[in-house]
Write an enzyme that holds these catalytic residues in place. Sequence first.
Site, mmCIF file in Angstrom:
data_model
loop_
_atom_site.group_PDB
_atom_site.id
_atom_site.type_symbol
_atom_site.label_atom_id
_atom_site.label_comp_id
_atom_site.label_asym_id
_atom_site.label_seq_id
_atom_site.Cartn_x
_atom_site.Cartn_y
_atom_site.Cartn_z
ATOM 1 N N ASP A 178 0.840 -1.190 0.000
ATOM 2 C CA ASP A 178 0.000 0.000 0.000
ATOM 3 C C ASP A 178 0.885 1.253 0.000
ATOM 4 O O ASP A 178 1.427 1.641 1.030
ATOM 5 C CB ASP A 178 -0.896 -0.045 1.237
ATOM 6 C CG ASP A 178 -1.714 1.221 1.401
ATOM 7 O OD1 ASP A 178 -1.664 2.086 0.503
ATOM 8 O OD2 ASP A 178 -2.400 1.339 2.426
ATOM 9 N N HIS A 190 31.695 11.855 2.855
ATOM 10 C CA HIS A 190 32.406 12.317 1.657
ATOM 11 C C HIS A 190 32.069 11.394 0.498
ATOM 12 O O HIS A 190 32.060 10.174 0.666
ATOM 13 C CB HIS A 190 33.921 12.287 1.884
ATOM 14 C CG HIS A 190 34.386 13.259 2.919
ATOM 15 N ND1 HIS A 190 35.666 13.271 3.414
ATOM 16 C CD2 HIS A 190 33.726 14.262 3.558
ATOM 17 C CE1 HIS A 190 35.779 14.241 4.300
ATOM 18 N NE2 HIS A 190 34.616 14.859 4.417
ATOM 19 N N ARG A 202 32.563 16.976 -0.425
ATOM 20 C CA ARG A 202 32.700 16.840 1.025
ATOM 21 C C ARG A 202 31.516 17.388 1.812
ATOM 22 O O ARG A 202 31.502 17.333 3.038
ATOM 23 C CB ARG A 202 33.988 17.535 1.462
ATOM 24 C CG ARG A 202 35.222 16.945 0.776
ATOM 25 C CD ARG A 202 36.418 17.859 0.857
ATOM 26 N NE ARG A 202 36.692 18.260 2.230
ATOM 27 C CZ ARG A 202 37.277 17.486 3.145
ATOM 28 N NH1 ARG A 202 37.683 16.290 2.826
ATOM 29 N NH2 ARG A 202 37.472 17.926 4.368
ATOM 30 N N ARG A 257 42.205 20.517 2.017
ATOM 31 C CA ARG A 257 40.986 19.800 2.348
ATOM 32 C C ARG A 257 39.855 20.695 2.817
ATOM 33 O O ARG A 257 38.812 20.193 3.199
ATOM 34 C CB ARG A 257 41.291 18.751 3.418
ATOM 35 C CG ARG A 257 42.020 17.535 2.883
ATOM 36 C CD ARG A 257 42.321 16.552 3.998
ATOM 37 N NE ARG A 257 43.013 15.381 3.453
ATOM 38 C CZ ARG A 257 42.465 14.178 3.349
ATOM 39 N NH1 ARG A 257 41.239 13.966 3.771
ATOM 40 N NH2 ARG A 257 43.147 13.177 2.838
ATOM 41 N N GLU A 277 34.752 5.728 11.189
ATOM 42 C CA GLU A 277 34.531 5.741 9.742
ATOM 43 C C GLU A 277 34.867 4.367 9.173
ATOM 44 O O GLU A 277 35.832 3.730 9.601
ATOM 45 C CB GLU A 277 35.441 6.805 9.079
ATOM 46 C CG GLU A 277 35.386 6.787 7.548
ATOM 47 C CD GLU A 277 36.209 7.908 6.896
ATOM 48 O OE1 GLU A 277 36.141 9.063 7.354
ATOM 49 O OE2 GLU A 277 36.930 7.613 5.925
ATOM 50 N N GLU A 288 37.540 8.154 14.001
ATOM 51 C CA GLU A 288 37.564 9.484 13.398
ATOM 52 C C GLU A 288 38.035 10.524 14.413
ATOM 53 O O GLU A 288 38.350 10.186 15.550
ATOM 54 C CB GLU A 288 36.183 9.842 12.824
ATOM 55 C CG GLU A 288 36.128 9.806 11.289
ATOM 56 C CD GLU A 288 37.169 10.684 10.598
ATOM 57 O OE1 GLU A 288 37.602 11.688 11.187
ATOM 58 O OE2 GLU A 288 37.556 10.366 9.456
ATOM 59 N N GLU A 340 32.485 7.723 2.210
ATOM 60 C CA GLU A 340 33.179 7.547 3.491
ATOM 61 C C GLU A 340 32.221 7.914 4.627
ATOM 62 O O GLU A 340 32.336 8.985 5.224
ATOM 63 C CB GLU A 340 34.401 8.464 3.553
ATOM 64 C CG GLU A 340 35.346 8.348 2.369
ATOM 65 C CD GLU A 340 36.367 9.490 2.384
ATOM 66 O OE1 GLU A 340 36.998 9.725 3.423
ATOM 67 O OE2 GLU A 340 36.499 10.156 1.351
ATOM 68 N N GLU A 350 30.564 8.418 8.126
ATOM 69 C CA GLU A 350 31.013 8.526 9.520
ATOM 70 C C GLU A 350 29.811 8.392 10.433
ATOM 71 O O GLU A 350 28.687 8.715 10.050
ATOM 72 C CB GLU A 350 31.689 9.886 9.751
ATOM 73 C CG GLU A 350 32.974 10.033 8.945
ATOM 74 C CD GLU A 350 33.539 11.450 8.932
ATOM 75 O OE1 GLU A 350 34.730 11.579 8.656
ATOM 76 O OE2 GLU A 350 32.782 12.410 9.169
ATOM 77 N N GLU A 369 36.120 14.535 -4.979
ATOM 78 C CA GLU A 369 35.534 14.210 -3.676
ATOM 79 C C GLU A 369 34.637 15.359 -3.245
ATOM 80 O O GLU A 369 35.121 16.471 -3.019
ATOM 81 C CB GLU A 369 36.636 13.996 -2.625
ATOM 82 C CG GLU A 369 36.083 13.683 -1.239
ATOM 83 C CD GLU A 369 37.135 13.725 -0.130
ATOM 84 O OE1 GLU A 369 37.994 14.640 -0.125
ATOM 85 O OE2 GLU A 369 37.106 12.841 0.732
#
Length: 445
Positions: free
Chosen positions: A52, A246, A336, A317, A197, A190, A133, A135, A334
């Site tokens: 349903d 990430h 982030r 980063r 992670e 982490e 990745e 976490e 990547e």
Amino acid sequence: KAYSKEEIKTIVAQENVEFIRVTFTDVLGAIKNVEVPISQLDKVLDNNLMFDGSSIEGFVRINESDMYLYPDLSTFMIFPWATDSHGGKVSRLIADVYTADREPFAGDPRHALRSALAKAKEEGFTAFNVGTEPEFFLFKLDENGKPTMELNDKGGYFDLAPLDMGENVRREIVLTLEKMNFEVEAAHHEVAEGQHEVDFKYTNALEAADKIQTFKLVVKTIARKNGYYATFMPKPVAGINGSGMHTNMSLFTEKGNAFEDKSDEMGLSQTAYHFLGGLLAHATAITALANPTVNSYKRLTPGFEAPVYVAWSASNRSPMIRIPASRGQSTRLELRTVDPTANPYTTLAAILMAGLDGVDRQLEPTASVDKNIYLMDENERKRAGITNLPDTLLAAVSDLAEDPIVINAIGNHIADKFIEAKKIEYTSYRQFVSKWEIDNYLENY
Ligand code: ADP
Ligand code: MG
Ligand code: MG
Ligand code: MG
Ligand code: MG
């Protein structure tokens, strides 16, 4: 693995499987499932299992509620932990949702991702590879099995036991994932206390999204078995890093990784630069999907390794998009911003269509930012073409509503339901008076 119906029937009989759980994901990213006894296996395999749809968030109204589940046979697996009281096993299949007229259902997030992948294929890209990745935090359970706000350890990045009390839980998570055909590349503590992670190898986006959903189930199940509660909430504790997911990505053609070009000074192809241009152009709309909770925006703040600005870099980063150093088959972007509350199907569909829009229109990315953005002032950022990510769920949802490419990626049905639900969520949050407000205003005014 591409199982046939016959193979599944044989395995089910050999392994004493007693139940089959057919799962799918709703518009908001929650996993739903219908569990049937194995006597119903033929019905399931013949695409005749009904449910349903009106009782599922963001699906359909009562008068059009009969829907079918079409299992994707390649997703068949037996849960390594779930046995009933007399040793019978439980298996699962991930399904696509079909309407009563046996058409793919426009409100099915998995369908949105399939459509985006079909578009990529038309343009010659045989795969959109994605490696995430995720976490998460581990909190202790109280004696009644309810989550507490007490973290499981005081460890930090890459710490070892005894600082890292999560080691045994993490190992059990990894071993369970391996039994479920995951290729786990790494698992580590982490930066924040109680934060962990686990990274698994990239695959084509549809399988990657399925894996993310399975991963969350595994982590929660194994954590609970060990007396912990695992949460993918982006920022459960103020003042320490939050949890992201990430998202590493690359387009492949029959010849291999289409993001690589050895003749370029950075080793990136024009396709990679244009895809990057597309991601930057649609970044704020994607954020609504990649960061879909009120709490997501408490992670996207300065000082905790999470992005705050729309920018990219090959060398540091801090920006939203990083180009990791690896080349060859691992050449990738990547993203982030994404956090684990994102619906992986709609988020990856949006990312892919945004990137392809960049490829189609040959969008050039802004210049790479090689300084720490957090040390730049507003004027410097402006000169470098760096803009802000939305700072609330409401701002992100408004950006989504105005981005036809991203709306098209998820389809109008999902977009309407999502935007409506998120506005309600934001209003409900806004009406709540928090402890912070009481602490800061009650006695001062
Ligand atoms: P970080 O250095 O950001 O911590 P990790 O090593 O934790 O990165 O994770 C890298 C992720 O990128 C893994 O999931 C890996 O499988 C994935 N990855 C590697 N190559 C590619 C590729 N070509 N396309 C997409 N993802 C990739
Ligand atoms: Mg990592
Ligand atoms: Mg790493
Ligand atoms: Mg990390
Ligand atoms: Mg990373």
